[in-house]
Write an enzyme that holds these catalytic residues in place. Structure first.
Site, PDB file in Angstrom:
ATOM      1  N   ASP A   1       0.851  -1.195   0.000  1.00 35.55           N
ATOM      2  CA  ASP A   1       0.000   0.000   0.000  1.00 35.55           C
ATOM      3  C   ASP A   1       0.887   1.246   0.000  1.00 35.55           C
ATOM      4  O   ASP A   1       1.858   1.330   0.764  1.00 35.55           O
ATOM      5  CB  ASP A   1      -0.910   0.002   1.230  1.00 35.55           C
ATOM      6  CG  ASP A   1      -1.909   1.134   1.201  1.00 35.55           C
ATOM      7  OD1 ASP A   1      -2.968   0.966   0.578  1.00 35.55           O
ATOM      8  OD2 ASP A   1      -1.623   2.195   1.802  1.00 35.55           O
TER       9      ASP A   1
ATOM     10  N   ASN B   1      -2.473  12.947  -3.951  1.00 33.48           N
ATOM     11  CA  ASN B   1      -3.517  13.399  -4.873  1.00 33.48           C
ATOM     12  C   ASN B   1      -4.015  14.797  -4.505  1.00 33.48           C
ATOM     13  O   ASN B   1      -4.219  15.653  -5.378  1.00 33.48           O
ATOM     14  CB  ASN B   1      -4.698  12.420  -4.870  1.00 33.48           C
ATOM     15  CG  ASN B   1      -4.472  11.224  -5.780  1.00 33.48           C
ATOM     16  OD1 ASN B   1      -3.707  11.293  -6.733  1.00 33.48           O
ATOM     17  ND2 ASN B   1      -5.115  10.112  -5.467  1.00 33.48           N
TER      18      ASN B   1
ATOM     19  N   HIS C   1      -4.393  14.550  -9.338  1.00 33.93           N
ATOM     20  CA  HIS C   1      -4.563  13.136  -9.687  1.00 33.93           C
ATOM     21  C   HIS C   1      -3.585  12.662 -10.765  1.00 33.93           C
ATOM     22  O   HIS C   1      -3.195  11.497 -10.788  1.00 33.93           O
ATOM     23  CB  HIS C   1      -6.001  12.880 -10.132  1.00 33.93           C
ATOM     24  CG  HIS C   1      -6.988  12.946  -9.004  1.00 33.93           C
ATOM     25  ND1 HIS C   1      -7.162  11.920  -8.120  1.00 33.93           N
ATOM     26  CD2 HIS C   1      -7.822  13.954  -8.593  1.00 33.93           C
ATOM     27  CE1 HIS C   1      -8.078  12.258  -7.222  1.00 33.93           C
ATOM     28  NE2 HIS C   1      -8.490  13.488  -7.486  1.00 33.93           N
TER      29      HIS C   1
ATOM     30  N   ASP D   1      -1.293   9.460 -10.477  1.00 36.81           N
ATOM     31  CA  ASP D   1      -1.213   8.384 -11.487  1.00 36.81           C
ATOM     32  C   ASP D   1       0.238   8.101 -11.860  1.00 36.81           C
ATOM     33  O   ASP D   1       0.642   6.948 -12.033  1.00 36.81           O
ATOM     34  CB  ASP D   1      -2.000   8.776 -12.746  1.00 36.81           C
ATOM     35  CG  ASP D   1      -3.505   8.726 -12.540  1.00 36.81           C
ATOM     36  OD1 ASP D   1      -3.947   8.162 -11.517  1.00 36.81           O
ATOM     37  OD2 ASP D   1      -4.239   9.254 -13.398  1.00 36.81           O
TER      38      ASP D   1
ATOM     39  N   GLU E   1      -4.445   2.417  -4.592  1.00 37.29           N
ATOM     40  CA  GLU E   1      -3.000   2.498  -4.378  1.00 37.29           C
ATOM     41  C   GLU E   1      -2.419   1.204  -3.833  1.00 37.29           C
ATOM     42  O   GLU E   1      -1.317   1.190  -3.290  1.00 37.29           O
ATOM     43  CB  GLU E   1      -2.667   3.651  -3.414  1.00 37.29           C
ATOM     44  CG  GLU E   1      -3.132   3.458  -1.990  1.00 37.29           C
ATOM     45  CD  GLU E   1      -4.559   3.945  -1.733  1.00 37.29           C
ATOM     46  OE1 GLU E   1      -4.874   4.275  -0.582  1.00 37.29           O
ATOM     47  OE2 GLU E   1      -5.356   4.005  -2.707  1.00 37.29           O
TER      48      GLU E   1
END
Length: 338
Positions: A218, A226, A231, A235, A261
């Protein structure tokens, strides 16, 4: 069983049934001796061969012998046709079998294009060559060869179109299958592939006693990334981590984007020591990577080994608990649980 196997098996059986039906039809255009010859060749040559190939095509272990044998079948059948035709006074009512035979090879049989082409050319040579000796009128012979050429041309075109359609369909199926198990953002396998991989590893462990492990990874504070950088930056972080994971595991390991994630690594042929070392190396690898415009990024990892009688859910649950403990411990750490 493939669709081609089913087609070959079914068509062979149906053609055998039609030969049996034809053998018992009245044929006023043939003498009694020719009818007997026709009956023997159809019932004792063509029908057994067709039924035999139908059976072989239905059985997977014999399938590799089917295609070359199936390509030889029309050659035998058209040779029988030529023998019968040479005995007939009036060939016209029997001629359609030759034309249908050529089309059957190309379009109906289910043969691959290469085998169908070889079989059809050979059958065409037999039919045209033998007719030269028993069709006395030149105009009739020319017409016969013309209709054979028409049958070959239409059959060839139909087979070519079918072959291309099959290939396009196969490519489309492969692409769809790839899309179904691939995460579009990272290019990794998605969660649809996880059960497939786990079932394979579980079967291998039970058969060869080769243990495997599962890592749940994680990204720490991903929501903050973010929120702070957008975002698109998030990404890019996921893409970079995906590449780092792929570069850090072995070829026999599988990396999966579990969702959001979270990532999963299925590590093959590992013990406690090696899975712990792998987990720690992945933590260090991610921490040491450069994430443009974002700064330092870390991950937390929960790791476990497969136990006999584990289900995929058991394995995931245990690794998830280890991940939760890693989060509680302070993140940027790998925790192993047994």
């Amino acid at each position: 069983m493939s669709s081609r196997q089913i087609q070959i098996s079914a068509i062979s059986f149906l053609t055998a049934v039609l030969y049996v039906a034809f053998a018992f039809l009245e044929k006023p255009w043939a003498s009694e001796q020719v009818e007997v010859l026709m009956f023997k060749l159809h019932i004792f040559v063509n029908v057994p061969l067709l039924l035999g190939l139908s059976f072989l095509a239905y059985k997977q272990r014999f399938y590799r012998y089917v295609m070359p044998s199936f390509a030889a079948l029309p050659i035998v059948s058209m040779s029988c046709h030529a023998v019968i035709a040479s005995k007939l006074v009036n060939y016209t009512p029997f001629a359609p079998e030759a034309y249908l035979g050529v089309v059957w090879i190309f379009v109906v049989s289910g043969m691959t294009f290469r085998y169908a082409l070889i079989s059809a050319i050979t059958a065409l040579c037999i039919l045209a060559g033998s007719a030269f000796y028993f069709i006395e009128q030149q105009s009739s012979y020319v017409m016969h060869v013309f209709w054979l050429a028409c049958s070959f041309s239409f059959g060839f075109l139909g087979a070519l179109m079918l072959d291309r359609s099959r290939k396009q369909f196969f490519v489309s199926q492969q692409e769809l299958q790839h899309l179904a198990v691939t995460d579009p953002l990272t290019g990794l396998y998605n969660r649809n592939q996880l059960n497939i991989v786990l079932n394979k590893e579980m079967a291998r462990e039970q058969r060869y006693n080769r243990s495997f492990g599962l890592l749940v990874i994680d990204v720490d504070f991903f929501k903050s990334i973010n929120d702070s950088f957008g975002h698109e930056a998030g990404d890019n972080v996921l893409k970079q981590i995906s590449q780092d994971l792929l570069q850090s595991v072995r070829k026999i390991d599988t990396v999966i984007r579990w969702g959001g994630e979270e990532f999963i690594v299925v590590a093959s042929e590992v013990d406690k020591q090696s899975i712990v070392a792998l987990s720690e190396n992945l933590c260090k690898k991610i921490e040491g990577s450069e994430f443009n415009g974002v700064g330092r990024v870390t991950v937390s990892i929960g790791a476990t080994l497969y136990k006999l009688d584990d289900t995929p859910s058991d394995l995931l649950s245990r690794a998830d608990k280890a991940l939760y403990k890693a989060k509680e411990t302070g993140r940027n750490i790998a925790i192993y649980t047994s």
